[in-house]
Design an enzyme around this catalytic site. Structure first.
Site, PDB file in Angstrom:
ATOM      1  N   HIS A  34      17.367 -49.493 -34.763  1.00 54.27           N
ATOM      2  CA  HIS A  34      16.565 -50.409 -35.577  1.00 54.27           C
ATOM      3  C   HIS A  34      16.843 -50.214 -37.070  1.00 54.27           C
ATOM      4  CE1 HIS A  34      13.977 -50.106 -31.859  1.00 54.27           C
ATOM      5  NE2 HIS A  34      14.068 -51.406 -31.982  1.00 54.27           N
ATOM      6  N   GLN A 145      23.260 -55.940 -30.435  1.00 53.75           N
ATOM      7  CA  GLN A 145      24.134 -56.424 -29.380  1.00 53.75           C
ATOM      8  C   GLN A 145      23.923 -55.684 -28.059  1.00 53.75           C
ATOM      9  OE1 GLN A 145      28.128 -56.284 -30.964  1.00 53.75           O
ATOM     10  NE2 GLN A 145      27.743 -57.923 -32.433  1.00 53.75           N
TER      11      GLN A 145
END
Length: 283
Positions: A34, A145
Site C-alpha cells: 500500500h 497488480q
C-alpha cells in the site's frame, strides 16, 4: 501536517481541495504494498486521498469479512508518514442506503477465474469502486497488480461506463523470499507461510518455462502445476490459470503476446492469490 480523516460525504467534501487528485482505494491493514501505491499516487497528483473501507458487498457467505484485519490507528500512522492529505473512512451505513437496490454488474468477465470461485465478488467490488470514484472525484486512481482480475475489471468498467478516471496499476510488492504482500499474510502460521511460498515458486517456474524456445501455454501451466503438486502439502488449490490480461479468458496454445499466470489457494485457513505477467513468443 496531520492527515484529515473524513467519515462521511459531508466531511469528504469539506476535506477535498481543488486541483488534481489521486485516490488509493484500500480495505485497510496497510503494508509496504500500500505504501508503494501511495508513493505512486503522490507522484501523480499533489493531493492524495486514501480510502479505508472493508466492503461487505465483495465478501460471500463463509468468507472472512468479520475477521478481516482492521488496524485503523496503525493505518493512519502509515498515511501520515507517507504524506497523505485525506483518509476517507466511512461506515457501512454511510456508504450504502439500507434499501439499496442498484449496483454494478461485472458481466461475464466477473464469473470466470476468481469470479468462478467467489460468485458476486466482482459485482460488489465494482460497485464500491464506482461509488468511491463518484464521492472522491479523483483524476487518477492507483491499484495493485496483485489483484490482476480486479484491475482488469476496473479498467473495463471505466471504459464501458465512460468514467473520467485514469486507472494506474502498480507492480506487486513481495517479501524477500518471494511471497506477495497481502493483508491476509498475518493469518499464516510459520508452517503455513513456508507452504505459501509454493505459489510464488510455481509462478517463477511458469515464467522460466515461458522464456524457453517453443514454450506454449500448456507447457507453462504444466511447469507451474508441477511445483504446486510436488512442493505444497496442505495447500488447497482453487485454480491455476493462464489468461488474456484484458479479458481473463484462458489462452490456447496458439496465443502470442502477453498473458497472466494466476493462482489462488487456501493455506491453512487463509486464502491467497498471486500472479505474474508473461510474454509468449514476443518475436
Amino acid at each position: 501536517m496531520d492527515v484529515v480523516v473524513a467519515h462521511n460525504r459531508a466531511e469528504l467534501v469539506k476535506a477535498r481541495g481543488e486541483g488534481r487528485l489521486a485516490l488509493v482505494p484500500t480495505m485497510g491493514a496497510l503494508h509496504e504494498g500500500h505504501r508503494s501505491l501511495i508513493r505512486t499516487a503522490r507522484r501523480l497528483a499533489p493531493q492524495v486521498v486514501v480510502s479505508i473501507f472493508v466492503n461487505p458487498l465483495q465478501f460471500g457467505p463463509g468468507e472472512d469479512y468479520s475477521r478481516y484485519p482492521r488496524t485503523f490507528d496503525a493505518d493512519l500512522e502509515v498515511c501520515e508518514a507517507e504524506g497523505v492529505g485525506v483518509v476517507f473512512a466511512p461506515a457501512v451505513e454511510d456508504m450504502y442506503h439500507p434499501d439499496r437496490q442498484v449496483g454494478v454488474s461485472a458481466g461475464e468477465m466477473g464469473t470466470i477465474v476468481e469470479g468462478a470461485v467467489r460468485p458476486g465478488h466482482f459485482d460488489g467490488m465494482l460497485t464500491v469502486v464506482l461509488k468511491l470514484f463518484n464521492l472522491v472525484r479523483p483524476d487518477v486512481a492507483v491499484f495493485g497488480q496483485k489483484d490482476a482480475q480486479q484491475l482488469a475489471l476496473i479498467r473495463r468498467m471505466v471504459a464501458d461506463l465512460d468514467v473520467p478516471v485514469e486507472v494506474v496499476g502498480e507492480p506487486t510488492v513481495r517479501e524477500p523470499d518471494g511471497l506477495a504482500l497481502s493483508s491476509r499474510n498475518r493469518y499464516l502460521s510459520a508452517g503455513d507461510r513456508v507452504t505459501a511460498l509454493a505459489l510464488s515458486r510455481a509462478l517463477r517456474a511458469g515464467q522460466e518455462q515461458a522464456a524457453l524456445p517453443g514454450a506454449t501455454p500448456t507447457l507453462i501451466r504444466g511447469a507451474a502445476r508441477t511445483v504446486l503438486d510436488a512442493g505444497a502439502p496442505g495447500l488447497a488449490l482453487d485454480y491455476l490459470a493462464l489468461v488474456d490480461p484484458a479479458t481473463f479468458a484462458e489462452v490456447g496454445d496458439d496465443h502470442r503476446g502477453e498473458a497472466v499466470l494466476a493462482v489462488a489457494a487456501r493455506v491453512g485457513g487463509t486464502r491467497l492469490i498471486d500472479n505474474v505477467m508473461l510474454e509468449l513468443d514476443p518475436s
